[in-house]
Scaffold this motif. Structure first.
Motif: not given
Length: 182
Positions: A90, A88, A144
């Motif tokens: 980046e 989750m 995601v």
């Protein structure tokens, strides 16, 4: 025929998806190292993930998690399993994309719930409605997770059969293998 890895294989997905169990067996069959990033964090901190969350909070934990994942990716290629929330972030997705093939062990809610419902070691499920929390996390995270290089359905079944299916799929990924040798 033995193949050598060119890149890491990083397993992502929800708690209970089987990342550690499948990762351990996958590494054994591929004759490479296996590391569970959560276990590496616990070892470095000399405390459990639950204790880190309780003492220092999730933000502190996520920072340590990113550091550990970055360090693991600097090692020779192997199999790495990550915590459910790692993908989750980046910064973790970028680091993994640069050094590894990401594999989402995609599991349905009922399978996950069956696997985690009796475990008190899941800090994010320490709520009044743990199954509802798990469902909400799954709904938030699946889009995601779906950005992983490979979406692998982790259906109920033995670790051995799941790993064998995964190896069949991975053998098709030419960018993953350095060479083929006997």
């Amino acid at each position: 025929m033995k193949q050598r890895l060119r890149r890491h294989i990083v397993l992502i997905g929800m708690m209970g998806a089987g990342k550690t169990a499948v990762g351990t067996e996958l590494a054994r069959r591929l004759h490479v190292s296996f590391t569970d990033s959560d276990a590496a964090i616990e070892s470095a901190a000399a405390m459990s993930i639950s204790e880190i969350f309780a003492r220092d909070g999730e933000t502190f934990f996520r920072d340590r998690e990113a550091e550990v994942i970055a360090r693991l990716l600097e090692r020779p290629p192997g199999v790495i399993s990550t915590g459910g929330g790692a993908w989750m972030q980046e910064r973790n997705r970028e680091a993994i994309r640069d050094h590894a093939l990401s594999v989402w062990l995609n599991c349905d809610l009922e399978t996950l719930w069956h696997r985690v419902r009796m475990r008190s070691t899941r800090p994010l499920l320490q709520t009044a409605d743990p199954k509802g929390t798990l469902q909400r996390l799954l709904e938030e995270r699946n889009p995601v997770y779906a950005t992983a290089d490979l979406d692998f359905p982790a259906r109920p079944g033995s670790v051995e059969k799941t790993t064998a299916r995964l190896i069949e799929v991975l053998r098709e990924k030419e960018e993953l293998w350095l060479n083929r040798s006997k």
